[in-house]
Write a protein that holds these residues in place. Sequence first.
Motif, PDB file in Angstrom:
ATOM      1  N   HIS A  32       0.746  -1.080  -0.161  1.00 58.94           N
ATOM      2  CA  HIS A  32       0.062   0.098   0.054  1.00 58.94           C
ATOM      3  C   HIS A  32       0.820   1.238   0.074  1.00 58.94           C
ATOM      4  O   HIS A  32       1.361   1.647   0.978  1.00 58.94           O
ATOM      5  N   HIS A  34       1.932   5.266  -2.417  1.00 56.32           N
ATOM      6  CA  HIS A  34       1.385   6.091  -3.371  1.00 56.32           C
ATOM      7  C   HIS A  34       2.544   6.694  -4.069  1.00 56.32           C
ATOM      8  O   HIS A  34       3.230   7.405  -3.626  1.00 56.32           O
ATOM      9  N   LYS A 134      -7.890   0.310  -7.080  1.00 56.96           N
ATOM     10  CA  LYS A 134      -8.102   1.075  -5.871  1.00 56.96           C
ATOM     11  C   LYS A 134      -9.238   1.737  -5.525  1.00 56.96           C
ATOM     12  O   LYS A 134      -9.701   2.511  -6.680  1.00 56.96           O
ATOM     13  N   HIS A 235      -5.953  -0.430   5.654  1.00 56.07           N
ATOM     14  CA  HIS A 235      -6.095  -0.131   7.089  1.00 56.07           C
ATOM     15  C   HIS A 235      -6.825  -0.631   7.981  1.00 56.07           C
ATOM     16  O   HIS A 235      -7.698  -0.485   8.823  1.00 56.07           O
ATOM     17  N   ASP A 290       1.706   3.074   3.306  1.00 55.97           N
ATOM     18  CA  ASP A 290       1.078   4.180   3.133  1.00 55.97           C
ATOM     19  C   ASP A 290       1.680   5.397   3.516  1.00 55.97           C
ATOM     20  O   ASP A 290       1.116   6.560   3.735  1.00 55.97           O
TER      21      ASP A 290
HETATM   22 ZN   LIG Z   1      -3.232   5.039   0.972  1.00 57.85          ZN
END
Ligand SMILES: [Zn+2]
Length: 357
Positions: A32, A34, A134, A235, A290
């Motif tokens: 996870h 970005h 996503k 999460h 993340d």
């Molecule tokens: Zn994220």
Amino acid sequence: MSTKQSLSLIRTALKVQETFVPRAAVPAIDAHNHLGRWLSSWVGRDGDWSIADVPALLALMEMVDVCAIVNLDGRWGAELEANLDRYDRAHPGRFATFCHAPWEELAARPAAAASDALVASLRASHAAGAKGLKVWKDLGLGVRDGDDRLVMPDDARLFDLFEAAGELGLPVLIHTADPVAFWWPVDEANERWDELGAHPEWAFGRPGLPSYDALIDALEALVAAHPRTTFIGAHMASAAEDLARVGRMLDDHPNLVVDVSARIAELGRQPRATRRLLERHPTRVLFGSDAFPPRREMYELHWRFAESDDEQFHYHWDPAEPWPSGRWRISGLDLAPELLEPFYAGNARRVLANAGI
Ligand SMILES: [Zn+2]
């Protein structure tokens, strides 16, 4: 200096063990993250890539033993192509880019045509090389249809989209809702008061928005409705504060896995319950951070969290951000060696079987 600021400077008198874990026990997959342009404004790189230097990122991955990273910023069309060119195609086996769905179709077209357009977009993204879909928390909290009504994750107009994801072998990484305290009154009794003070737009306990439970129930209804589609509940399926609920969801839905991304603060304050969850569901929990752009200290902290039995340490790697979630410290999970491989990589590799990582 305000009371809030002075409280944030409280030091601990504890002298405790500090274990330095520079590399993961086995090569890890960050399931996870970005790496694209979609959220780059969050790190002050508006319109540019959140990662300035891809070779430097690869060098960092070698250093900390992260063998692959899932990039959740693919969007669709030309932006997807740009992400695939920069990551997946330039560095095979090291990156897996997920696409998004163009939710604006739900406002632009009648139900059946919108559903068809979403499926067509997903098929085109899959053909281009997207490794998964996503879905962000705006589904349920922001996406609206042509009648200005919020669209929930289990909306009938999305049925064909999520069914197509399963048919195409694309896992769906879905972030629904947020920490439950974001629905509580924003005051000193809220354990995430600092965080909501810094991000007032994350307080969702407002008229016109669904409750926390309505969102998690919609997520669960969605997962139940598509048994042939694999869902990654980002999460900890947004239920990190209630691991009994997460465990029950995993028991009830074999097509659900969860990632720990952005939740070591919540999990590390209940390390025994978290370890029990991983022991009972060793194939169902994925490592993800993340945290972007990724930093060495960030990964080192995650390895310490998973592998050490250190107690009462800070959950954030950046000393400039003492309490980004709440004012507590965490303890390590001390996971058994046989749990580390599936958690760090094996479960992600199985879920992403078509991704070539
Ligand atoms: Zn994220």
